[in-house]
Write an enzyme that holds these catalytic residues in place. Sequence first.
Site, short mmCIF file in Angstrom:
data_model
loop_
_atom_site.label_atom_id
_atom_site.label_comp_id
_atom_site.label_asym_id
_atom_site.label_seq_id
_atom_site.Cartn_x
_atom_site.Cartn_y
_atom_site.Cartn_z
N GLY A 1 -1.41 -5.23 8.82
CA GLY A 1 -2.64 -5.31 8.03
C GLY A 1 -2.48 -6.26 6.85
O GLY A 1 -3.37 -7.07 6.57
N MET A 2 -1.36 -6.17 6.17
CA MET A 2 -1.09 -7.05 5.04
C MET A 2 -1.11 -8.51 5.48
O MET A 2 -1.68 -9.37 4.79
CB MET A 2 0.26 -6.74 4.41
N HIS B 1 10.86 -23.32 10.04
CA HIS B 1 9.88 -23.98 10.91
C HIS B 1 8.44 -23.85 10.41
O HIS B 1 7.63 -24.74 10.65
CB HIS B 1 9.94 -23.39 12.32
N ASN B 2 8.12 -22.73 9.77
CA ASN B 2 6.71 -22.47 9.42
C ASN B 2 6.42 -22.56 7.92
O ASN B 2 5.27 -22.44 7.53
CB ASN B 2 6.28 -21.09 9.93
N HIS C 1 8.37 -30.27 11.74
CA HIS C 1 7.74 -29.00 11.35
C HIS C 1 6.71 -29.22 10.25
O HIS C 1 5.71 -28.51 10.17
CB HIS C 1 8.81 -28.00 10.93
N ARG D 1 7.47 1.35 8.21
CA ARG D 1 7.64 2.24 9.35
C ARG D 1 8.30 1.53 10.52
O ARG D 1 8.46 2.12 11.60
CB ARG D 1 6.27 2.80 9.77
N ASP E 1 0.87 -1.17 0.00
CA ASP E 1 0.00 0.00 0.00
C ASP E 1 0.91 1.23 0.00
O ASP E 1 2.14 1.13 -0.16
CB ASP E 1 -1.00 -0.03 1.17
N HIS E 2 0.32 2.41 0.20
CA HIS E 2 1.12 3.64 0.19
C HIS E 2 2.15 3.64 1.32
O HIS E 2 3.24 4.17 1.16
CB HIS E 2 0.19 4.86 0.34
N CYS F 1 3.43 -2.88 4.04
CA CYS F 1 2.56 -1.75 4.41
C CYS F 1 3.30 -0.96 5.49
O CYS F 1 4.51 -1.10 5.63
CB CYS F 1 1.17 -2.21 4.83
N GLY F 2 2.60 -0.14 6.23
CA GLY F 2 3.29 0.66 7.24
C GLY F 2 3.92 -0.21 8.32
O GLY F 2 5.06 0.00 8.72
N THR F 3 3.15 -1.21 8.77
CA THR F 3 3.63 -2.07 9.85
C THR F 3 3.84 -3.52 9.42
O THR F 3 4.46 -4.29 10.17
CB THR F 3 2.59 -2.10 10.99
N GLY F 4 3.27 -3.91 8.31
CA GLY F 4 3.23 -5.32 7.90
C GLY F 4 2.04 -6.06 8.48
O GLY F 4 1.70 -7.16 8.03
C1 RB5 Z 1 -1.76 2.93 6.44
O1 RB5 Z 1 -1.77 4.17 7.11
C2 RB5 Z 1 -1.43 1.83 7.44
O2 RB5 Z 1 -2.50 1.62 8.28
C3 RB5 Z 1 -1.07 0.57 6.69
O3 RB5 Z 1 0.01 0.80 5.85
C4 RB5 Z 1 -0.67 -0.63 7.54
O4 RB5 Z 1 0.31 -0.28 8.46
C5 RB5 Z 1 -1.77 -1.39 8.14
O5 RB5 Z 1 -1.57 -2.38 8.82
#
Ligand code: RB5
Length: 149
Positions: free
Chosen positions: A70-71, A98-99, A133, A109, A8-9, A65-68
Amino acid sequence: MRVIIGSDHGGFHLKQEIRNLLEEMGIAYEDVGCDCPESVDYPDYALPVAERVAKGEFDRGILVCGTGIGMSIAANKVKGIRCAVVSDEFSARMSREHNDANVLALGERVVGPGLAREIVRVWLTTDFAGGRHGRRVAKIGAIEDGDRE
Ligand code: RB5
């Protein structure tokens, strides 16, 4: 090895770095987007990557994504996907040994580009250990199939 990637962005710039690394490693990849840092919704990119790995069109998927987070949540809704959110090299190795993780999720981020490159390199070059495994991963598949003992 065929790899499919998406972001994503929030992960757009790190995805570009990963594209560079895959090219350096001589690994063929397809990028499903996004194509610019304008705001989009991460499930729209997690789904095609996860589905095409699950169908066997690609060996591995990488999502950013920002944190990984949500993806990874979205990708793991697809049957057959074992997506690991990773922010260190040890976990990258373990997620493969293992997985048998078939999708990697990274947070732009969370990890810098240098660490992300090492994580991807380790993740793409580490084999599944199998053995006990394999039994455990098969039990994850049984959960997906509703086949609980
Ligand atoms: C987008 O702002 C952020 O929520 C997305 O990139 C991701 O971190 C979601 O898990």
